[in-house]
Design a protein around this motif. Structure first.
Motif, PDB file in Angstrom:
ATOM      1  N   GLY A 133       4.762  -5.472  -3.989  1.00 35.44           N
ATOM      2  CA  GLY A 133       3.595  -4.806  -3.427  1.00 35.44           C
ATOM      3  C   GLY A 133       3.382  -3.477  -4.123  1.00 35.44           C
ATOM      4  O   GLY A 133       4.342  -2.830  -4.546  1.00 35.44           O
TER       5      GLY A 133
ATOM      6  N   TYR B 219       7.084 -12.049   4.885  1.00 37.39           N
ATOM      7  CA  TYR B 219       7.021 -10.613   4.676  1.00 37.39           C
ATOM      8  C   TYR B 219       5.662 -10.095   5.118  1.00 37.39           C
ATOM      9  O   TYR B 219       4.735 -10.855   5.379  1.00 37.39           O
TER      10      TYR B 219
ATOM     11  N   GLU C 226      11.944  -5.434  -1.546  1.00 40.71           N
ATOM     12  CA  GLU C 226      11.045  -4.580  -0.756  1.00 40.71           C
ATOM     13  C   GLU C 226      10.652  -3.306  -1.498  1.00 40.71           C
ATOM     14  O   GLU C 226       9.602  -2.737  -1.223  1.00 40.71           O
TER      15      GLU C 226
ATOM     16  N   MET D  12       3.060  -6.477   4.228  1.00 40.49           N
ATOM     17  CA  MET D  12       2.830  -5.227   3.513  1.00 40.49           C
ATOM     18  C   MET D  12       1.930  -4.370   4.397  1.00 40.49           C
ATOM     19  O   MET D  12       1.053  -4.900   5.084  1.00 40.49           O
TER      20      MET D  12
ATOM     21  N   LYS E  27      -1.931  -4.392   8.185  1.00 41.73           N
ATOM     22  CA  LYS E  27      -0.835  -5.265   7.771  1.00 41.73           C
ATOM     23  C   LYS E  27      -1.400  -6.511   7.100  1.00 41.73           C
ATOM     24  O   LYS E  27      -2.320  -7.136   7.618  1.00 41.73           O
TER      25      LYS E  27
ATOM     26  N   TRP F 226       1.096  -0.172  -0.694  1.00 39.33           N
ATOM     27  CA  TRP F 226       1.229  -1.328   0.202  1.00 39.33           C
ATOM     28  C   TRP F 226       2.681  -1.825   0.185  1.00 39.33           C
ATOM     29  O   TRP F 226       2.968  -2.935  -0.267  1.00 39.33           O
ATOM     30  N   PRO F 227       3.657  -1.028   0.643  1.00 42.98           N
ATOM     31  CA  PRO F 227       5.055  -1.453   0.588  1.00 42.98           C
ATOM     32  C   PRO F 227       5.319  -2.688   1.454  1.00 42.98           C
ATOM     33  O   PRO F 227       4.682  -2.892   2.487  1.00 42.98           O
ATOM     34  N   ALA F 228       6.278  -3.478   1.005  1.00 40.90           N
ATOM     35  CA  ALA F 228       6.610  -4.740   1.675  1.00 40.90           C
ATOM     36  C   ALA F 228       7.860  -4.603   2.534  1.00 40.90           C
ATOM     37  O   ALA F 228       8.756  -3.823   2.235  1.00 40.90           O
TER      38      ALA F 228
END
Length: 160
Positions: free
Chosen positions: A43, A64, A39, A66, A73, A47-49
Motif C-alpha cells: 500500500g 487485509y 504491512e 488499508m 478503509k 494508505w498503510p496496510a
C-alpha cells in the motif's frame, strides 16, 4: 531508486512492475513471507496496510485492509496459489467488503512475483493479469500504477 520500470500491456491484459534492491534474494523474500514486514510496504505511504489474517502456504488465504488519510478503509484478500521460496509467489488478489467477503463486481487479479539474484542485488518482478480490458482500465484509473510504485518505493528502507 527501487522501481526500475512499469509496463501496461493491453493485449496481454497485464501490468508489470520491476524493482531492484541492494539485498540478498532470501531477504527480499521475507518482505512477502512475514505479514509484519508486508504491512510496512503493501500500500502507498498514505494508505498503510494491516493484515488481519495471513496463511502463507499454497491454498492459504490472507485478508487485509488499508486506511486512507481521511480514515476510509479499503479491504482486500489474497488466495495464495503457489509458493516456491525464495523465488516465486503467485496469488489471486481482490477487493473485499466490510465483512471481508470478495466483491465480485471488481473481479480478480492474478499476480505472479518472481525474485532473482542479479549479481548480489535482487530483482523483483510483479505481474498482475486482469480478467478483462475493462477491469484493467478500472484498476489503472484507480491509481494502481502510482500506488504500486509508491508502495514498492518503501521497500529499500525496510530492507536496511
Amino acid at each position: 531508486m527501487t522501481v526500475m520500470s512499469t509496463q501496461q500491456n493491453a493485449e496481454e491484459l497485464s501490468f508489470t512492475i520491476v524493482a531492484e534492491f541492494d539485498a540478498k534474494i532470501e531477504r527480499v523474500w521475507q518482505i512477502w513471507a512475514d505479514p509484519r514486514q508486508l504491512e510496512r510496504w503493501w500500500g502507498p505511504p498514505t494508505w498503510p496496510a494491516t493484515f488481519e489474517s495471513f496463511d502463507f502456504t499454497p491454498g492459504g488465504k490472507a485478508s487485509y485492509y488499508m486506511v486512507g488519510p481521511d480514515g476510509e478503509k479499503a479491504r482486500g484478500w489474497w488466495l495464495l496459489t503457489s509458493i516456491d521460496a525464495p523465488t516465486t509467489l503467485s496469488f489471486d488478489d481482490g477487493f473485499a467488503d466490510d465483512n471481508g467477503e470478495p466483491v465480485a463486481s471488481m473481479g480478480i487479479t492474478r499476480a505472479v512475483v518472481t525474485i532473482e539474484d542479479i549479481g548480489g542485488r535482487t530483482r523483483m518482478t510483479t505481474t498482475s493479469k486482469f480478467e478483462s480490458a475493462e477491469q484493467m482500465q478500472k484498476m489503472i484509473d484507480m491509481g494502481m500504477e502510482e500506488g504500486m510504485t509508491e508502495a514498492m518505493s518503501q521497500i529499500d528502507d525496510l530492507l536496511r
